[in-house]
Design a protein around this motif. Structure first.
Motif, PDB file in Angstrom:
ATOM      1  N   ASN A  57      41.334  30.315  96.747  1.00 39.26           N
ATOM      2  CA  ASN A  57      41.590  30.063  98.161  1.00 39.26           C
ATOM      3  C   ASN A  57      41.487  28.522  98.675  1.00 39.26           C
ATOM      4  OD1 ASN A  57      42.283  30.690 100.781  1.00 39.26           O
ATOM      5  ND2 ASN A  57      40.437  31.640 101.286  1.00 39.26           N
ATOM      6  N   GLU A  64      47.781  31.666  97.958  1.00 37.93           N
ATOM      7  CA  GLU A  64      47.526  32.861  97.759  1.00 37.93           C
ATOM      8  C   GLU A  64      48.582  33.906  98.448  1.00 37.93           C
ATOM      9  OE1 GLU A  64      42.801  33.461  97.058  1.00 37.93           O
ATOM     10  OE2 GLU A  64      43.389  33.286  99.072  1.00 37.93           O
ATOM     11  N   THR A  87      40.338  35.117  91.681  1.00 36.99           N
ATOM     12  CA  THR A  87      40.523  34.075  92.646  1.00 36.99           C
ATOM     13  C   THR A  87      39.186  33.189  92.943  1.00 36.99           C
ATOM     14  OG1 THR A  87      41.385  33.404  94.704  1.00 36.99           O
ATOM     15  CG2 THR A  87      39.879  35.415  94.710  1.00 36.99           C
ATOM     16  N   SER A 119      40.807  35.699 101.044  1.00 31.88           N
ATOM     17  CA  SER A 119      41.648  35.998  99.585  1.00 31.88           C
ATOM     18  C   SER A 119      41.967  37.693  99.720  1.00 31.88           C
ATOM     19  CB  SER A 119      40.633  35.866  98.897  1.00 31.88           C
ATOM     20  OG  SER A 119      40.356  34.177  98.667  1.00 31.88           O
ATOM     21  N   TYR A 131      35.678  36.722  90.664  1.00 29.15           N
ATOM     22  CA  TYR A 131      35.559  35.949  91.760  1.00 29.15           C
ATOM     23  C   TYR A 131      34.636  34.759  91.100  1.00 29.15           C
ATOM     24  CZ  TYR A 131      35.236  34.413  96.430  1.00 29.15           C
ATOM     25  OH  TYR A 131      35.456  33.710  97.862  1.00 29.15           O
TER      26      TYR A 131
END
Length: 295
Positions: A57, A64, A87, A119, A131
């Motif tokens: 992000n 994204e 992400t 996100s 993550y």
């Protein structure tokens, strides 16, 4: 973030709780700098055979929303549970100050929460498989503040694995690992000779009591000298493949998880094909790996 939002997240987490553990692909498709081509390239990568997508992000380098639209475009062919989506939370220091995807004046914890929720919205998913903290904060204390929020999302079954990127100090990583309640599963670093290919970090990752998967990015871009070396060229000739395939094959066989961001569908398929090959001779892999520090 309000309690109502957290209750909504808890309801979403019931979906992931019923699913089997996600398998981690051995090669990820990287989406940095793709801009308005992101949708088309991610769709092409999935159709070529990629099942792992890496993003962040961070609007100045990643898109994204277009990844989310690409995932929806192929959802009937590739259901969400068949994919590995990774992400990142990018701190203020890594953002374009004119396009920050969260309130930069909010407390650090709120920044992470806002970024994560954005996100999920962008990617049109109810969870992410990995993550990653895009880079350490200025202090271990602030890094742990971010990590605690990530751990909270993990406990709510909105994240399968946690990771950290652009972290090149072994003592720092060891301190983070020691104090983390949810240990990092991934370290994603630039793979180049200026950091001596993270030899000490990679060795530590392989320790039985650590068991972290090392992800490499800029794997090809930062290493033209490796690709054009006599060793790699001779192996390519012997195996009847490209020099890029030689490096990917040897890294993967050595337990490294590379990213590739190629825009060429031909190269996508070439990169993926190494996953189907039988293991190469150990001495041959060792010769190639000697060019990047050690195996």
């Amino acid at each position: 973030m309000s309690e109502i939002v957290f209750q909504s997240l808890a309801l979403r987490s019931q979906h992931i709780a019923k699913m089997p553990p996600a398998s981690v692909p051995r090669l990820l498709y990287g989406t940095a700098w793709k801009k308005d081509q992101t949708h088309a390239l991610v769709k092409a990568a999935l159709l070529a055979g990629f099942r792992g997508i890496d993003t962040a992000n961070q609007p100045k380098h990643y898109n994204e929303p277009q990844i989310g639209s690409a995932l929806q475009a192929v959802a009937q062919t590739f259901p969400r549970e068949s994919l590995f989506i990774q992400t990142k939370f990018t701190p203020i220091s890594g953002q374009d100050p004119n396009n920050v995807p969260y309130d930069p004046s909010a407390p650090l914890e709120e920044q992470v929460k806002e970024s994560f929720m954005k996100s999920l919205e962008n990617l049109q998913t109810s969870y992410v498989d990995s993550y990653v903290l895009h880079s350490p904060l200025h202090s271990l204390q602030d890094t742990l503040r971010v990590w605690r929020v990530m751990e909270d999302f993990h406990s709510k079954k909105l994240i399968r694995y946690l990771g950290i990127s652009n972290a090149y100090s072994l003592p720092f990583l060891q301190h983070l690992h020691a104090q983390a309640r949810v240990k990092p599963k991934f370290i994603q670093n630039r793979f180049h000779d200026e950091t001596e290919y993270d030899i000490d970090v990679r060795s530590w990752c392989r320790s039985p009591d650590v068991d972290i998967t090392y992800q490499s990015f800029w794997t090809l871009t930062a290493n033209p000298h490796v690709l054009q070396s006599d060793i790699v060229r001779s192996v390519a000739l012997k195996k009847g493949c490209t020099v890029e395939q030689v490096l990917f094959k040897c890294l993967i066989q050595s337990g490294i998880l590379p990213l590739t961001g190629t825009r060429s569908e031909v190269h996508m398929k070439q990169d993926l094909s190494v996953l189907e090959w039988e293991d190469w001779e150990e001495d041959l892999v060792d010769r190639v790996m000697s060019l990047v520090g050690e195996r």
